[in-house]
Design a protein around this motif. Structure first.
Motif, short mmCIF file in Angstrom:
data_model
loop_
_atom_site.label_atom_id
_atom_site.label_comp_id
_atom_site.label_asym_id
_atom_site.label_seq_id
_atom_site.Cartn_x
_atom_site.Cartn_y
_atom_site.Cartn_z
N LEU A 136 -16.41 27.90 0.86
CA LEU A 136 -15.28 28.47 -0.80
C LEU A 136 -15.07 27.36 -1.68
N VAL A 137 -14.79 26.35 -1.27
CA VAL A 137 -13.99 25.29 -2.04
C VAL A 137 -15.23 25.01 -3.00
N HIS A 138 -16.49 24.71 -2.55
CA HIS A 138 -17.42 24.55 -3.29
C HIS A 138 -17.86 25.23 -4.20
N SER A 139 -17.96 26.65 -3.73
CA SER A 139 -17.87 27.91 -4.79
C SER A 139 -16.90 27.45 -6.28
N GLY A 140 -15.33 27.31 -5.54
CA GLY A 140 -14.43 27.27 -6.53
C GLY A 140 -15.04 25.87 -7.65
N GLU A 141 -15.19 24.84 -7.07
CA GLU A 141 -15.60 23.81 -8.31
C GLU A 141 -17.01 24.06 -9.03
N GLN A 142 -18.01 24.90 -8.03
CA GLN A 142 -19.32 24.59 -9.40
C GLN A 142 -18.72 25.65 -10.69
N SER A 143 -17.53 26.76 -9.95
CA SER A 143 -17.14 28.08 -10.69
C SER A 143 -16.12 27.91 -12.18
N GLY A 144 -15.44 26.39 -11.21
CA GLY A 144 -14.29 26.31 -12.73
C GLY A 144 -13.56 26.26 -12.25
N ALA A 145 -13.37 27.36 -11.19
CA ALA A 145 -12.21 27.62 -10.92
C ALA A 145 -11.33 27.87 -9.68
N LEU A 146 -11.25 26.25 -9.58
CA LEU A 146 -10.84 25.36 -7.86
C LEU A 146 -9.50 26.03 -7.93
N GLU A 147 -8.38 26.61 -9.01
CA GLU A 147 -7.61 26.51 -8.33
C GLU A 147 -6.76 27.99 -7.67
N SER A 148 -7.32 28.86 -8.40
CA SER A 148 -8.02 30.20 -7.73
C SER A 148 -8.43 30.65 -6.75
N LEU A 149 -9.24 29.75 -6.12
CA LEU A 149 -10.31 29.57 -5.20
C LEU A 149 -9.38 29.17 -3.89
N LEU A 150 -8.63 27.56 -4.66
CA LEU A 150 -7.52 27.07 -3.31
C LEU A 150 -6.52 27.96 -2.55
N ASP A 151 -6.10 28.55 -3.96
CA ASP A 151 -5.12 29.79 -3.52
C ASP A 151 -5.53 30.94 -2.89
N ARG A 152 -6.24 31.65 -2.86
CA ARG A 152 -7.10 33.33 -1.98
C ARG A 152 -7.78 31.79 -0.34
N ILE A 153 -8.24 30.71 -0.34
CA ILE A 153 -7.95 29.99 0.79
C ILE A 153 -6.78 30.08 1.38
N ALA A 154 -5.95 29.68 0.54
CA ALA A 154 -4.81 29.13 1.31
C ALA A 154 -3.87 30.57 1.57
N THR A 155 -4.11 31.44 1.13
CA THR A 155 -3.89 33.40 2.01
C THR A 155 -4.68 33.23 3.10
N TYR A 156 -5.92 33.41 2.61
CA TYR A 156 -7.19 33.32 3.72
C TYR A 156 -6.37 32.32 5.20
N LYS A 157 -6.41 31.00 5.47
CA LYS A 157 -5.77 30.26 6.34
C LYS A 157 -3.78 31.05 6.62
N GLU A 158 -3.34 31.10 6.22
CA GLU A 158 -2.32 31.85 6.27
C GLU A 158 -2.30 32.89 6.82
#
Length: 405
Positions: A136-158
Protein backbone atom coordinates in the motif's frame (compact mmCIF):
# COMPACT_ATOMS: atom_id res chain seq x y z
CA UNK A 1 28.62 -5.49 -0.78
CA UNK A 2 28.29 -1.94 -2.10
CA UNK A 3 24.86 -1.61 -0.57
CA UNK A 4 26.14 -2.79 2.77
CA UNK A 5 29.00 -0.30 2.77
CA UNK A 6 26.72 2.59 1.83
CA UNK A 7 24.25 1.87 4.64
CA UNK A 8 24.02 4.68 7.19
CA UNK A 9 24.29 4.10 10.93
CA UNK A 10 23.48 6.19 13.99
CA UNK A 11 26.45 7.48 16.02
CA UNK A 12 26.27 8.84 19.57
CA UNK A 13 28.74 11.67 20.20
CA UNK A 14 30.06 13.92 22.95
CA UNK A 15 32.24 16.97 22.53
CA UNK A 16 32.55 20.75 22.84
CA UNK A 17 30.93 23.40 20.68
CA UNK A 18 32.48 26.63 19.33
CA UNK A 19 32.04 28.31 22.72
CA UNK A 20 33.76 25.48 24.58
CA UNK A 21 30.54 24.21 26.16
CA UNK A 22 29.90 20.49 26.55
CA UNK A 23 27.47 19.07 24.00
CA UNK A 24 26.19 15.66 22.99
CA UNK A 25 23.75 14.13 20.55
CA UNK A 26 23.21 11.64 17.74
CA UNK A 27 24.29 11.75 14.11
CA UNK A 28 23.50 9.65 11.05
CA UNK A 29 26.53 8.77 8.96
CA UNK A 30 27.99 5.98 6.80
CA UNK A 31 31.18 5.58 8.86
CA UNK A 32 32.88 6.70 12.06
CA UNK A 33 35.39 8.86 10.14
CA UNK A 34 32.64 10.62 8.20
CA UNK A 35 30.69 11.19 11.43
CA UNK A 36 33.69 12.92 13.02
CA UNK A 37 34.25 15.00 9.87
CA UNK A 38 30.61 16.09 9.86
CA UNK A 39 30.83 17.14 13.52
CA UNK A 40 33.92 19.24 12.82
CA UNK A 41 32.05 20.96 9.96
CA UNK A 42 29.36 21.88 12.47
CA UNK A 43 31.97 23.42 14.78
CA UNK A 44 31.96 20.53 17.23
CA UNK A 45 35.22 19.16 18.67
CA UNK A 46 34.30 15.50 19.29
CA UNK A 47 35.77 13.77 22.34
CA UNK A 48 33.80 10.57 22.05
CA UNK A 49 32.00 9.11 19.03
CA UNK A 50 30.56 5.58 18.99
CA UNK A 51 28.08 3.61 16.95
CA UNK A 52 24.70 3.37 18.66
CA UNK A 53 23.75 -0.17 19.59
CA UNK A 54 20.45 -1.39 18.15
CA UNK A 55 18.15 -3.26 20.51
CA UNK A 56 14.89 -3.86 18.72
CA UNK A 57 12.48 -5.93 20.76
CA UNK A 58 14.49 -5.92 24.00
CA UNK A 59 13.12 -7.51 27.14
CA UNK A 60 9.92 -5.84 28.29
CA UNK A 61 10.11 -3.37 25.41
CA UNK A 62 8.89 -5.38 22.45
CA UNK A 63 7.27 -3.51 19.62
CA UNK A 64 3.57 -4.34 19.41
CA UNK A 65 1.19 -3.95 16.46
CA UNK A 66 -0.50 -1.05 18.26
CA UNK A 67 2.85 0.80 18.29
CA UNK A 68 3.01 0.42 14.50
CA UNK A 69 -0.58 1.66 14.22
CA UNK A 70 0.28 4.73 16.34
CA UNK A 71 3.39 5.43 14.26
CA UNK A 72 1.38 5.15 11.03
CA UNK A 73 -1.25 7.59 12.27
CA UNK A 74 1.37 10.13 13.38
CA UNK A 75 3.29 9.83 10.11
CA UNK A 76 0.06 10.19 8.11
CA UNK A 77 -0.95 13.30 10.08
CA UNK A 78 2.43 15.01 9.68
CA UNK A 79 2.89 14.24 5.97
CA UNK A 80 -0.65 15.49 5.35
CA UNK A 81 0.31 18.72 7.17
CA UNK A 82 3.29 19.16 4.83
CA UNK A 83 6.05 18.12 7.26
CA UNK A 84 9.06 16.67 5.34
CA UNK A 85 9.39 12.89 5.64
CA UNK A 86 12.73 12.85 7.50
CA UNK A 87 11.59 15.50 9.96
CA UNK A 88 8.35 13.56 10.49
CA UNK A 89 10.40 10.49 11.45
CA UNK A 90 12.42 12.56 13.94
CA UNK A 91 9.30 14.03 15.55
CA UNK A 92 7.55 10.65 15.69
CA UNK A 93 10.60 8.87 17.16
CA UNK A 94 10.97 11.58 19.81
CA UNK A 95 7.42 10.96 20.98
CA UNK A 96 7.88 7.18 21.28
CA UNK A 97 8.44 5.79 24.78
CA UNK A 98 9.95 2.44 23.77
CA UNK A 99 13.69 2.56 22.90
CA UNK A 100 13.10 -0.35 20.48
CA UNK A 101 10.59 1.73 18.54
CA UNK A 102 12.94 4.72 18.45
CA UNK A 103 15.70 2.49 17.04
CA UNK A 104 13.38 1.00 14.43
CA UNK A 105 12.31 4.44 13.21
CA UNK A 106 15.93 5.57 13.22
CA UNK A 107 16.90 2.70 10.90
CA UNK A 108 14.03 3.42 8.52
CA UNK A 109 14.85 7.14 8.50
CA UNK A 110 18.50 6.41 7.69
CA UNK A 111 17.50 4.21 4.75
CA UNK A 112 15.14 6.89 3.42
CA UNK A 113 17.82 9.57 3.89
CA UNK A 114 20.21 7.34 1.92
CA UNK A 115 17.89 7.36 -1.09
CA UNK A 116 15.83 4.22 -0.51
CA UNK A 117 12.10 4.69 -1.02
CA UNK A 118 9.84 4.29 2.01
CA UNK A 119 8.25 1.00 0.90
CA UNK A 120 11.63 -0.72 0.43
CA UNK A 121 12.86 0.70 3.74
CA UNK A 122 9.85 -0.82 5.49
CA UNK A 123 10.33 -4.17 3.71
CA UNK A 124 13.64 -4.57 5.57
CA UNK A 125 11.56 -5.06 8.73
CA UNK A 126 8.96 -7.73 7.80
CA UNK A 127 8.41 -8.55 11.47
CA UNK A 128 6.67 -5.20 11.90
CA UNK A 129 5.51 -4.26 8.40
CA UNK A 130 3.73 -7.02 6.49
CA UNK A 131 3.43 -7.36 2.72
CA UNK A 132 0.04 -5.62 2.63
CA UNK A 133 1.38 -2.58 4.50
CA UNK A 134 4.44 -2.28 2.23
CA UNK A 135 2.41 -2.78 -0.96
CA UNK A 136 0.00 0.00 0.00
CA UNK A 137 2.87 2.37 0.78
CA UNK A 138 4.44 1.44 -2.57
CA UNK A 139 1.14 2.22 -4.34
CA UNK A 140 1.02 5.59 -2.60
CA UNK A 141 4.58 6.46 -3.64
CA UNK A 142 3.98 5.39 -7.24
CA UNK A 143 0.72 7.34 -7.57
CA UNK A 144 1.98 10.43 -5.75
CA UNK A 145 -0.75 10.12 -3.14
CA UNK A 146 1.34 8.86 -0.22
CA UNK A 147 -0.33 11.22 2.27
CA UNK A 148 -3.85 9.91 1.62
CA UNK A 149 -2.60 6.30 1.45
CA UNK A 150 -0.84 6.62 4.81
CA UNK A 151 -4.08 7.99 6.29
CA UNK A 152 -5.98 5.00 4.89
CA UNK A 153 -3.34 2.56 6.14
CA UNK A 154 -3.47 4.17 9.59
CA UNK A 155 -7.25 3.74 9.71
CA UNK A 156 -6.89 0.13 8.55
CA UNK A 157 -4.27 -0.66 11.24
CA UNK A 158 -6.30 1.04 13.99
CA UNK A 159 -9.48 -0.81 13.05
CA UNK A 160 -7.64 -4.12 12.70
CA UNK A 161 -5.95 -3.83 16.09
CA UNK A 162 -9.20 -2.73 17.75
CA UNK A 163 -10.90 -5.81 16.28
CA UNK A 164 -8.09 -8.09 17.50
CA UNK A 165 -8.42 -6.57 20.98
CA UNK A 166 -12.12 -7.40 21.00
CA UNK A 167 -11.41 -11.01 19.96
CA UNK A 168 -8.82 -11.38 22.72
CA UNK A 169 -11.30 -9.97 25.20
CA UNK A 170 -13.88 -12.52 24.08
CA UNK A 171 -11.39 -15.40 24.35
CA UNK A 172 -10.02 -14.31 27.72
CA UNK A 173 -13.28 -14.78 29.62
CA UNK A 174 -13.65 -18.55 29.04
CA UNK A 175 -9.96 -18.97 29.86
CA UNK A 176 -10.43 -16.96 33.05
CA UNK A 177 -13.39 -19.15 34.07
CA UNK A 178 -11.39 -22.33 33.51
CA UNK A 179 -8.36 -20.96 35.38
CA UNK A 180 -10.41 -19.88 38.40
CA UNK A 181 -12.25 -23.22 38.40
CA UNK A 182 -8.97 -25.20 38.36
CA UNK A 183 -7.41 -23.08 41.12
CA UNK A 184 -10.44 -23.28 43.45
CA UNK A 185 -10.87 -27.02 42.85
CA UNK A 186 -7.15 -27.65 43.45
CA UNK A 187 -7.21 -25.75 46.76
CA UNK A 188 -10.28 -27.66 47.95
CA UNK A 189 -8.84 -31.04 46.97
CA UNK A 190 -5.44 -30.40 48.58
CA UNK A 191 -6.43 -28.45 51.70
CA UNK A 192 -10.10 -29.14 52.57
CA UNK A 193 -10.87 -32.74 51.52
CA UNK A 194 -8.00 -34.25 53.61
CA UNK A 195 -9.61 -32.78 56.76
CA UNK A 196 -12.82 -34.68 56.02
CA UNK A 197 -10.84 -37.82 55.14
CA UNK A 198 -9.43 -37.95 58.69
CA UNK A 199 -12.97 -37.72 60.09
CA UNK A 200 -14.25 -40.48 57.76
CA UNK A 201 -11.38 -42.81 58.81
CA UNK A 202 -13.04 -43.15 62.23
CA UNK A 203 -16.43 -44.17 60.82
CA UNK A 204 -15.35 -47.70 60.04
CA UNK A 205 -17.96 -47.92 57.28
CA UNK A 206 -17.85 -48.00 53.49
CA UNK A 207 -18.02 -44.52 51.97
CA UNK A 208 -20.43 -43.56 49.15
CA UNK A 209 -18.94 -44.00 45.67
CA UNK A 210 -19.04 -40.25 44.94
CA UNK A 211 -17.23 -39.43 48.20
CA UNK A 212 -14.64 -42.15 47.64
CA UNK A 213 -13.97 -40.85 44.11
CA UNK A 214 -13.34 -37.30 45.42
CA UNK A 215 -11.03 -38.64 48.14
CA UNK A 216 -9.07 -40.69 45.58
CA UNK A 217 -8.65 -37.59 43.39
CA UNK A 218 -7.57 -35.62 46.47
CA UNK A 219 -4.93 -38.24 47.34
CA UNK A 220 -3.55 -38.15 43.81
CA UNK A 221 -3.40 -34.34 43.91
CA UNK A 222 -1.62 -34.36 47.29
CA UNK A 223 0.90 -36.95 46.13
CA UNK A 224 1.44 -35.87 42.53
CA UNK A 225 0.30 -32.23 42.33
CA UNK A 226 3.63 -31.07 40.86
CA UNK A 227 3.40 -33.73 38.13
CA UNK A 228 -0.17 -32.63 37.31
CA UNK A 229 0.90 -28.98 37.00
CA UNK A 230 4.05 -29.90 35.04
CA UNK A 231 2.05 -32.17 32.73
CA UNK A 232 -0.51 -29.45 32.09
CA UNK A 233 2.27 -26.94 31.31
CA UNK A 234 3.91 -29.43 28.91
CA UNK A 235 0.56 -30.01 27.18
CA UNK A 236 0.04 -26.25 26.66
CA UNK A 237 3.61 -25.85 25.38
CA UNK A 238 3.35 -28.77 22.92
CA UNK A 239 -0.08 -27.59 21.75
CA UNK A 240 1.21 -24.08 21.03
CA UNK A 241 4.27 -25.39 19.19
CA UNK A 242 2.04 -27.68 17.14
CA UNK A 243 -0.11 -24.71 16.10
CA UNK A 244 3.00 -22.66 15.26
CA UNK A 245 4.62 -25.33 13.08
CA UNK A 246 1.71 -27.21 11.53
CA UNK A 247 -0.57 -25.47 9.03
CA UNK A 248 -2.89 -28.49 9.12
CA UNK A 249 -3.27 -28.20 12.92
CA UNK A 250 -3.99 -24.46 12.62
CA UNK A 251 -6.62 -25.13 9.96
CA UNK A 252 -8.38 -27.69 12.16
CA UNK A 253 -8.24 -25.30 15.11
CA UNK A 254 -9.73 -22.50 12.97
CA UNK A 255 -12.65 -24.71 11.95
CA UNK A 256 -13.17 -25.96 15.51
CA UNK A 257 -13.32 -22.43 16.96
CA UNK A 258 -16.03 -21.47 14.46
CA UNK A 259 -18.23 -24.26 15.91
CA UNK A 260 -17.87 -23.12 19.53
CA UNK A 261 -21.11 -21.48 20.75
CA UNK A 262 -21.02 -17.66 20.94
CA UNK A 263 -17.21 -17.55 20.50
CA UNK A 264 -17.57 -19.09 17.03
CA UNK A 265 -20.06 -16.40 15.99
CA UNK A 266 -17.72 -13.65 17.18
CA UNK A 267 -14.78 -15.13 15.23
CA UNK A 268 -17.00 -15.57 12.16
CA UNK A 269 -18.23 -11.95 12.15
CA UNK A 270 -14.73 -10.65 12.83
CA UNK A 271 -13.40 -12.59 9.82
CA UNK A 272 -16.09 -11.01 7.60
CA UNK A 273 -15.18 -7.56 8.95
CA UNK A 274 -11.47 -8.20 8.32
CA UNK A 275 -12.21 -9.46 4.79
CA UNK A 276 -14.26 -6.36 3.94
CA UNK A 277 -11.85 -3.91 5.62
CA UNK A 278 -8.78 -5.31 3.83
CA UNK A 279 -10.49 -5.47 0.44
CA UNK A 280 -11.87 -1.95 0.84
CA UNK A 281 -8.45 -0.52 1.77
CA UNK A 282 -6.51 -2.23 -1.04
CA UNK A 283 -9.15 -1.60 -3.72
CA UNK A 284 -9.43 2.09 -2.77
CA UNK A 285 -5.63 2.35 -3.02
CA UNK A 286 -5.88 1.47 -6.70
CA UNK A 287 -4.81 -2.16 -6.38
CA UNK A 288 -6.60 -4.34 -8.99
CA UNK A 289 -9.32 -6.52 -7.45
CA UNK A 290 -7.57 -9.80 -8.34
CA UNK A 291 -4.32 -8.65 -6.69
CA UNK A 292 -6.23 -7.20 -3.73
CA UNK A 293 -7.73 -10.62 -3.01
CA UNK A 294 -4.21 -12.00 -2.48
CA UNK A 295 -3.79 -9.50 0.37
CA UNK A 296 -7.27 -10.40 1.66
CA UNK A 297 -6.38 -14.10 1.74
CA UNK A 298 -3.20 -13.34 3.66
CA UNK A 299 -5.02 -11.20 6.24
CA UNK A 300 -8.13 -13.41 6.58
CA UNK A 301 -7.12 -14.82 9.97
CA UNK A 302 -9.18 -18.00 9.44
CA UNK A 303 -8.70 -20.88 7.02
CA UNK A 304 -12.37 -20.84 5.95
CA UNK A 305 -12.19 -17.23 4.78
CA UNK A 306 -8.66 -17.62 3.40
CA UNK A 307 -9.85 -20.43 1.12
CA UNK A 308 -12.96 -18.40 0.25
CA UNK A 309 -10.78 -15.43 -0.80
CA UNK A 310 -8.67 -17.71 -3.02
CA UNK A 311 -11.81 -19.18 -4.60
CA UNK A 312 -13.23 -15.69 -5.21
CA UNK A 313 -9.96 -14.62 -6.83
CA UNK A 314 -10.21 -17.56 -9.25
CA UNK A 315 -13.81 -16.66 -10.12
CA UNK A 316 -12.98 -12.95 -10.58
CA UNK A 317 -10.13 -13.91 -12.92
CA UNK A 318 -12.67 -15.58 -15.23
CA UNK A 319 -14.81 -12.43 -15.37
CA UNK A 320 -17.37 -13.20 -12.67
CA UNK A 321 -18.73 -10.38 -10.47
CA UNK A 322 -17.58 -10.17 -6.86
CA UNK A 323 -21.08 -10.52 -5.40
CA UNK A 324 -21.74 -13.79 -7.26
CA UNK A 325 -18.31 -15.14 -6.34
CA UNK A 326 -18.96 -14.40 -2.67
CA UNK A 327 -22.39 -16.06 -2.82
CA UNK A 328 -20.93 -19.20 -4.44
CA UNK A 329 -18.56 -19.77 -1.51
CA UNK A 330 -21.55 -20.29 0.86
CA UNK A 331 -19.50 -18.54 3.54
CA UNK A 332 -20.67 -14.94 3.51
CA UNK A 333 -24.08 -13.89 4.91
CA UNK A 334 -26.72 -12.57 2.53
CA UNK A 335 -26.47 -9.02 3.93
CA UNK A 336 -22.74 -8.75 3.09
CA UNK A 337 -23.28 -10.14 -0.42
CA UNK A 338 -26.17 -7.75 -1.13
CA UNK A 339 -24.24 -4.70 0.09
CA UNK A 340 -21.28 -5.68 -2.11
CA UNK A 341 -23.70 -6.06 -5.03
CA UNK A 342 -25.02 -2.53 -4.46
CA UNK A 343 -21.45 -1.23 -4.34
CA UNK A 344 -20.59 -2.91 -7.66
CA UNK A 345 -23.71 -1.57 -9.37
CA UNK A 346 -23.20 1.99 -8.09
CA UNK A 347 -19.45 2.09 -8.73
CA UNK A 348 -18.69 2.68 -5.05
CA UNK A 349 -17.42 -0.78 -4.08
CA UNK A 350 -14.73 0.46 -1.67
CA UNK A 351 -17.25 2.62 0.23
CA UNK A 352 -19.78 -0.21 0.50
CA UNK A 353 -17.09 -2.66 1.66
CA UNK A 354 -16.15 -0.10 4.29
CA UNK A 355 -19.79 -0.02 5.45
CA UNK A 356 -19.82 -3.84 5.60
CA UNK A 357 -16.67 -3.79 7.72
CA UNK A 358 -18.12 -1.15 10.08
CA UNK A 359 -21.38 -3.08 10.43
CA UNK A 360 -19.71 -6.37 11.38
CA UNK A 361 -17.19 -4.66 13.65
CA UNK A 362 -20.14 -3.17 15.54
CA UNK A 363 -21.72 -6.65 15.65
CA UNK A 364 -18.52 -8.06 17.15
CA UNK A 365 -18.42 -5.23 19.69
CA UNK A 366 -22.01 -5.91 20.77
CA UNK A 367 -21.44 -9.67 20.98
CA UNK A 368 -18.30 -9.24 23.09
CA UNK A 369 -20.21 -6.98 25.48
CA UNK A 370 -22.97 -9.60 25.60
CA UNK A 371 -20.44 -12.33 26.28
CA UNK A 372 -18.99 -10.29 29.12
CA UNK A 373 -22.42 -10.03 30.73
CA UNK A 374 -23.05 -13.74 30.12
CA UNK A 375 -19.75 -14.88 31.61
CA UNK A 376 -20.30 -13.20 34.98
CA UNK A 377 -23.18 -15.52 35.99
CA UNK A 378 -21.40 -18.37 34.15
CA UNK A 379 -18.43 -18.04 36.51
CA UNK A 380 -20.81 -18.24 39.47
CA UNK A 381 -22.52 -21.34 38.04
CA UNK A 382 -19.24 -23.15 37.31
CA UNK A 383 -17.70 -22.34 40.67
CA UNK A 384 -20.98 -23.08 42.46
CA UNK A 385 -21.23 -26.48 40.78
CA UNK A 386 -17.64 -27.40 41.62
CA UNK A 387 -17.70 -26.19 45.21
CA UNK A 388 -21.24 -27.50 45.77
CA UNK A 389 -20.31 -30.90 44.32
CA UNK A 390 -17.32 -31.21 46.63
CA UNK A 391 -19.38 -30.17 49.67
CA UNK A 392 -22.09 -32.72 48.83
CA UNK A 393 -19.43 -35.42 48.40
CA UNK A 394 -17.95 -34.63 51.81
CA UNK A 395 -21.29 -34.52 53.63
CA UNK A 396 -22.89 -37.59 52.06
CA UNK A 397 -21.34 -40.00 54.65
CA UNK A 398 -22.55 -37.74 57.47
CA UNK A 399 -26.09 -37.72 56.02
CA UNK A 400 -26.03 -41.51 55.71
CA UNK A 401 -24.75 -41.89 59.25
CA UNK A 402 -27.57 -39.67 60.51
CA UNK A 403 -30.21 -41.78 58.70
CA UNK A 404 -28.80 -44.99 60.24
CA UNK A 405 -28.93 -43.52 63.73
Amino acid sequence: MADKNNKSSIFVWEGKDKNGRLAKGELSSKSLALAKAELRKQGISPTKVRKKSINIGGRGKKIKPMDIALFTRQLATMTKAGVPMLQAFDITAEGMEKPAMKDLLGQIKNDVAGGTNLADSLRKHPKYFDELYCNLVHSGEQSGALESLLDRIATYKEKSEALKAKIKKAMNYPIAVMAVAFIVTGILLVKVVPQFEEVFAGFGAELPAFTQMVINISEVMQEWWYIVIFGFAIFIFVFRKLLERSQKARNKMDLFILKVPVIGQIIDKSAIARFARTLSTTFAAGVPLVEALDSVAGAAGNVLYREAAIKIKEDISTGQQLQFSMRNTNVFPSLAVQMVGIGEESGALDEMLDKVANYYEDEVDNMVDGLTSLMEPMIMVVLGTLVGGLIVAMYLPIFQLGSVV
